[in-house]
Design a protein around this motif. Structure first.
Motif, PDB file in Angstrom:
ATOM      1  N   GLU A   5      25.853 -24.332   6.744  1.00 59.44           N
ATOM      2  CA  GLU A   5      26.965 -23.623   7.390  1.00 59.44           C
ATOM      3  C   GLU A   5      27.999 -23.140   6.386  1.00 59.44           C
ATOM      4  O   GLU A   5      28.492 -22.016   6.470  1.00 59.44           O
ATOM      5  N   GLY A   6      28.327 -23.982   5.391  1.00 59.59           N
ATOM      6  CA  GLY A   6      29.319 -23.590   4.395  1.00 59.59           C
ATOM      7  C   GLY A   6      28.853 -22.428   3.551  1.00 59.59           C
ATOM      8  O   GLY A   6      29.623 -21.489   3.276  1.00 59.59           O
TER       9      GLY A   6
ATOM     10  N   ARG B 107      23.933 -12.083   9.087  1.00 58.05           N
ATOM     11  CA  ARG B 107      24.283 -13.010  10.173  1.00 58.05           C
ATOM     12  C   ARG B 107      23.145 -13.954  10.553  1.00 58.05           C
ATOM     13  O   ARG B 107      23.356 -15.162  10.672  1.00 58.05           O
TER      14      ARG B 107
ATOM     15  N   MET C 183      29.390 -14.604   4.426  1.00 56.26           N
ATOM     16  CA  MET C 183      29.979 -13.689   5.392  1.00 56.26           C
ATOM     17  C   MET C 183      31.393 -13.278   5.023  1.00 56.26           C
ATOM     18  O   MET C 183      31.927 -12.321   5.589  1.00 56.26           O
ATOM     19  N   GLU C 184      32.005 -13.964   4.071  1.00 53.03           N
ATOM     20  CA  GLU C 184      33.341 -13.581   3.611  1.00 53.03           C
ATOM     21  C   GLU C 184      33.302 -12.387   2.660  1.00 53.03           C
ATOM     22  O   GLU C 184      34.336 -11.795   2.360  1.00 53.03           O
TER      23      GLU C 184
ATOM     24  N   ILE D 105      22.042 -17.693   9.192  1.00 51.61           N
ATOM     25  CA  ILE D 105      22.657 -18.960   9.575  1.00 51.61           C
ATOM     26  C   ILE D 105      21.590 -20.006   9.882  1.00 51.61           C
ATOM     27  O   ILE D 105      21.792 -21.199   9.692  1.00 51.61           O
TER      28      ILE D 105
ATOM     29  N   SER E 282      29.362 -16.998  19.942  1.00 49.26           N
ATOM     30  CA  SER E 282      29.202 -17.765  18.711  1.00 49.26           C
ATOM     31  C   SER E 282      27.737 -17.958  18.349  1.00 49.26           C
ATOM     32  O   SER E 282      26.832 -17.699  19.143  1.00 49.26           O
TER      33      SER E 282
ATOM     34  N   HIS F  67      26.713 -20.152   4.401  1.00 50.92           N
ATOM     35  CA  HIS F  67      26.678 -18.946   5.228  1.00 50.92           C
ATOM     36  C   HIS F  67      28.079 -18.375   5.412  1.00 50.92           C
ATOM     37  O   HIS F  67      28.283 -17.148   5.351  1.00 50.92           O
ATOM     38  N   GLU F  68      29.059 -19.233   5.629  1.00 49.11           N
ATOM     39  CA  GLU F  68      30.442 -18.761   5.772  1.00 49.11           C
ATOM     40  C   GLU F  68      30.900 -18.065   4.498  1.00 49.11           C
ATOM     41  O   GLU F  68      31.584 -17.038   4.554  1.00 49.11           O
ATOM     42  N   GLU F  69      30.512 -18.613   3.363  1.00 49.13           N
ATOM     43  CA  GLU F  69      30.888 -17.997   2.080  1.00 49.13           C
ATOM     44  C   GLU F  69      30.256 -16.622   1.939  1.00 49.13           C
ATOM     45  O   GLU F  69      30.898 -15.680   1.470  1.00 49.13           O
TER      46      GLU F  69
END
Length: 470
Positions: free
Chosen positions: A327-328, A319, A334-335, A322, A226, A330-332
């Motif tokens: 965090e939100g 990646r 990476m989608e 980050i 992780s 970055h997740e968006e």
């Protein structure tokens, strides 16, 4: 009976520990990068085998990254010169140096891209030796800079009596999906773009009156892959996989096979597998003849990102952001599944934050150079930039001073070693040893670091990192 148990239990414990220790000595893990900025970069390996004339041989290989050398232009040609030295020591007698050689090699090219190429110059040396345990020292000196790097590897050629049998160490090879040749893999880390894996070992002189059973297994270990927590989050629980790093007691068997060996000369055996996903693995071989004690050899490895330790694809570039994004957000990012769309989003992130194109280009180059350097310096069971040491290195650069104590490492980014803002303490949950072969350091996190990390992010996002480190 109680008296017997009292004496037998300690004996049994010592027996089990000694067996476990012996088995751990038969696990190969490859060499590290031994990275030092501005120095030659190479990996090396040694393999003992028996040739067709029943001679015991030692093969030494080295891969020198061409782009890590310094080139000088001579007659419209770029040339790098290096001195290659290697030495073979008998571990049964440390004063006995069996082989000591040196030679010069030159790399020439008319392509300026050679200065950043990840292409490797392959070197192979073979010598006849007696069965024993060996340490091989390989040293590469860049003759244009006089900078030097040395690596050490160990291997063994077992003494095998007539009518007996044994196993060599395991060689590991990889092939990429473009249909190229098999290339020897000398490090623990395997690039994700390697499509297929091949493991080769030798059964040495099996006895002719009894068949041998060979069992191979490919297993996956539970491990932390992780992103690290931000500096101001809570510390990891001792029961978590992030704290443990890798748990060799939690394994999943992915493939296994058995075969009976009926070729009674020294013979090579190979197994091929599709490369599994990112994670940590072991290819293990057990050999048994009748009721005799089982022999064991293994090769551990970790599958990392596609071009590891380098960063080039859109996903590899996205990646590490980050550390600079929420965090939100970055997740968006990476989608995004389409590579072109993801690359545009990465470029948009940098240009929107920094504004000036030239400055953004310089910041991007510095950021990802640190990511790659962290991969080469701090890799363990996961990518180097994803370790706590890697996170601090990417954000703050190399420490000004370090202090290394038992199970504790301190990085200072201030002349004042009492400055809490820029003194970072790392704890080592478990010391590196034959059972746990990694340096695993965890940052001692604190709410106090929220402002520190925020301010450092702003230096990157405004481009001020080019003129001030912290």
């Amino acid at each position: 009976m109680k008296r017997i148990s009292r004496y037998m239990l300690p004996f049994l414990a010592v027996f089990l520990v000694s067996c476990s220790a012996s088995r751990n000595l038969d696990i190969e893990r490859g060499t590290g990068y031994n990275f030092k900025a501005g120095h030659p970069e190479f990996r090396t390996a040694a393999f003992g085998f028996v040739d067709e004339q029943n001679n015991t041989m030692l093969e030494i290989t080295a891969e020198v990254v061409k782009g890590s050398l310094i080139y000088k232009e001579e007659n419209d040609t770029l040339q790098a010169r290096m001195l290659v030295e290697y030495q073979v020591q008998d571990l049964e007698n440390s004063d006995n140096i069996l082989v000591s050689n040196q030679m010069e090699r030159t790399v020439k090219s008319t392509d300026q891209a050679i200065t950043s190429s990840r292409e490797a110059l392959d070197l192979t040396f073979t010598h006849a030796v007696d069965p024993s345990r060996y340490r091989v020292l390989v040293s590469i000196t860049d003759l244009n800079t006089e900078k030097n790097i040395t690596q050490s590897v160990e291997t063994a050629i077992p003494q095998t009596e007539q009518g007996d049998y044994n196993l060599s160490n395991i060689q590991m090879f990889g092939k990429e999906s473009d249909g190229g040749d098999w290339e020897q893999l000398n490090t623990y880390d395997v690039k994700g773009k390697v499509d297929s894996l091949r493991f080769v070992f030798q059964v040495i002189s099996p006895r002719t009156d009894e068949r041998m059973q060979i069992r191979s297994r490919l297993v996956h270990f539970e491990s932390d892959t992780s992103y690290p927590r931000p500096m101001h989050y809570s510390n990891y629980s001792p029961s978590s996989i992030e704290y443990k790093g890798i748990d060799y007691d939690e394994e999943t068997e992915l493939q296994s096979s058995q075969r009976v060996l009926t070729d009674y000369s020294s013979t090579y055996i190979e197994y091929k597998f599709a490369t599994p996903g990112r994670g940590n693995y072991r290819f293990a071989v057990n050999a048994r003849r009748g009721e005799e004690e089982e022999l064991f050899k293994a090769r551990d490895f970790g599958v990392k990102s596609k071009n590891y330790p380098n960063i080039s694809t859109a996903r590899e570039l996205a990646r590490p952001l980050i550390y600079l994004m929420g965090e939100g957000d970055h997740e968006e990012m990476m989608e995004i599944s389409d590579a072109d769309s993801l690359k545009k989003e990465v470029d948009r992130f940098w240009l929107k934050k920094i504004g000036n194109t030239n400055r953004a280009r310089q910041v991007i180059e510095l950021y990802y150079q640190r990511v790659e350097d962290a991969n080469k310096q701090f890799s363990n069971f996961k990518e180097g930039w994803k370790t706590d040491l890697g996170m601090i290195y990417v954000l703050f650069g190399a420490p000004w001073y370090t202090r290394d104590r038992l199970k504790e490492l301190i990085w200072y980014y201030s002349y004042n070693h009492s400055d809490p803002d820029y003194s970072y303490y790392f704890d080592q949950p478990k010391l590196k040893n034959q059972y746990f072969p990694f340096y695993h350091y965890l940052l001692r996190r604190s709410n106090y670091y929220y402002t520190v990390q925020y301010q450092q992010r702003q230096l990157w996002l405004t481009g001020q990192i080019l003129t001030r480190q912290i």
